[in-house]
Design an enzyme around this catalytic site. Sequence first.
Site, PDB file in Angstrom:
ATOM      1  N   ASP A  38     -19.514  16.012   2.964  1.00 32.70           N
ATOM      2  CA  ASP A  38     -20.086  14.672   3.077  1.00 32.70           C
ATOM      3  C   ASP A  38     -19.957  13.955   1.736  1.00 32.70           C
ATOM      4  O   ASP A  38     -19.839  14.591   0.686  1.00 32.70           O
ATOM      5  CB  ASP A  38     -21.580  14.749   3.426  1.00 32.70           C
ATOM      6  CG  ASP A  38     -21.813  15.354   4.802  1.00 32.70           C
ATOM      7  OD1 ASP A  38     -20.880  15.347   5.619  1.00 32.70           O
ATOM      8  OD2 ASP A  38     -22.936  15.848   5.032  1.00 32.70           O
TER       9      ASP A  38
HETATM   10  N1  URA Z   1     -23.067  20.590   5.957  1.00 35.00           N
HETATM   11  C1  URA Z   1     -23.478  19.317   5.726  1.00 35.00           C
HETATM   12  O1  URA Z   1     -24.488  18.884   6.265  1.00 35.00           O
HETATM   13  N2  URA Z   1     -22.751  18.564   4.891  1.00 35.00           N
HETATM   14  C2  URA Z   1     -21.654  19.001   4.247  1.00 35.00           C
HETATM   15  O2  URA Z   1     -21.036  18.252   3.465  1.00 35.00           O
HETATM   16  C3  URA Z   1     -21.244  20.325   4.491  1.00 35.00           C
HETATM   17  C4  URA Z   1     -21.962  21.100   5.353  1.00 35.00           C
END
Ligand code: URA
Length: 271
Positions: A104
Site C-alpha cells: 500500500d
Molecule cells: N497488507 C496490507 O494491509 N497492506 C500492505 O501493504 C501489505 C499487506
Amino acid sequence: MRLDKLLADMGLGTRSDIKKNIRKGKAAVNGSIVKDPGMPVTESMDIRYFDRPVYHEEYSYYMLNKPAGYISATKDENSGQMTVIDLLDEEQKRTDLFPAGRLDKDTEGLLLITNDGQLAHRLLSPKRHVDKVYYACVFGEVTRTDVASFRNGITITEDFTCLPADLRILNVKKYDNNADLTDLTIKTGSDSTVKIDISGFRPENAPLYVSEVEIVIREGKFHQIKRMFHAVGKEVLYLKRLSMGPLVLDPSLRSGKYRRLTEKELADLNK
Ligand code: URA
C-alpha cells in the site's frame, strides 16, 4: 542487438533521441566513439553513453526499502503520484522494470523490483503460499485470543477467510486516557523511527493500547493485514514488510534506498 535499441531498453531515452545522440558522438563501444545507431553490440562489450558505463543485463533485480508515500506501480500506470520506480537512479531506470507485488502507499519495507516476469509470478502465485513477514504497529490491545484467531484464519469478507497467519506479540503499551500522544514515536528499524498520529482513534475515558506485532501471511489480498486487524476490532497504524520467502530486507538499507540482489539472494529465490 542494435546499439540504439540496447540503450533504449536500458531506459536511457527515446529511440529517436538516442539515435541523435549517437550520431553526435555520445556513445562509445570498447573505447571508440561509435556514430552508427545500428551497430551490432553484445552484452560483453564495454558500452558508454555520455561517458557513463551502461550495464546491459537481461534481467535486473533490486531490493528496495520502500518509504511511505510511493505507489507500487510502474511509471506508465501512474496518475501523477510518485511510484516506486521513481526511486531508481536514471542509470537503472530501464523501461521494463516493475515491482514484484504491491505494498500500500503508506506501507514501507521490502519490495523486489525486477523485469523477470517468471520469477515474479513464482513469488506471487496464490498457489505457492510464499511467507511474507511484516512488522505492524496496531491501535488496540493485541491479545492471545487474537493470536489464536489469526492461527485459525480470519474472515475478512462474507466469502473469504484468510489462510492461517502467525501473529507474534512483541510489545503492548498501555497509556492512560490523559497521556499526551500527539507525537507517538515508534521504532521501525535500527536507525529509523516514525511518528504516528492516533488522535482519530482515541477512545473517550478509556485506557489506550498500542501493540507492536510481527505477522506472517501467505497470501497477498488487497489491504490484507489491515483488514485482518479490522476484523478483530483493531487498526493498523504502521506496516513494514520485513521479508518475502527467502528474501530478507537488508537492515543497512535506509528507507528509500535500494541495491542489487546478491548472487546468493537470487539463487535462494530461484530454488
Ligand atoms: N497488507 C496490507 O494491509 N497492506 C500492505 O501493504 C501489505 C499487506
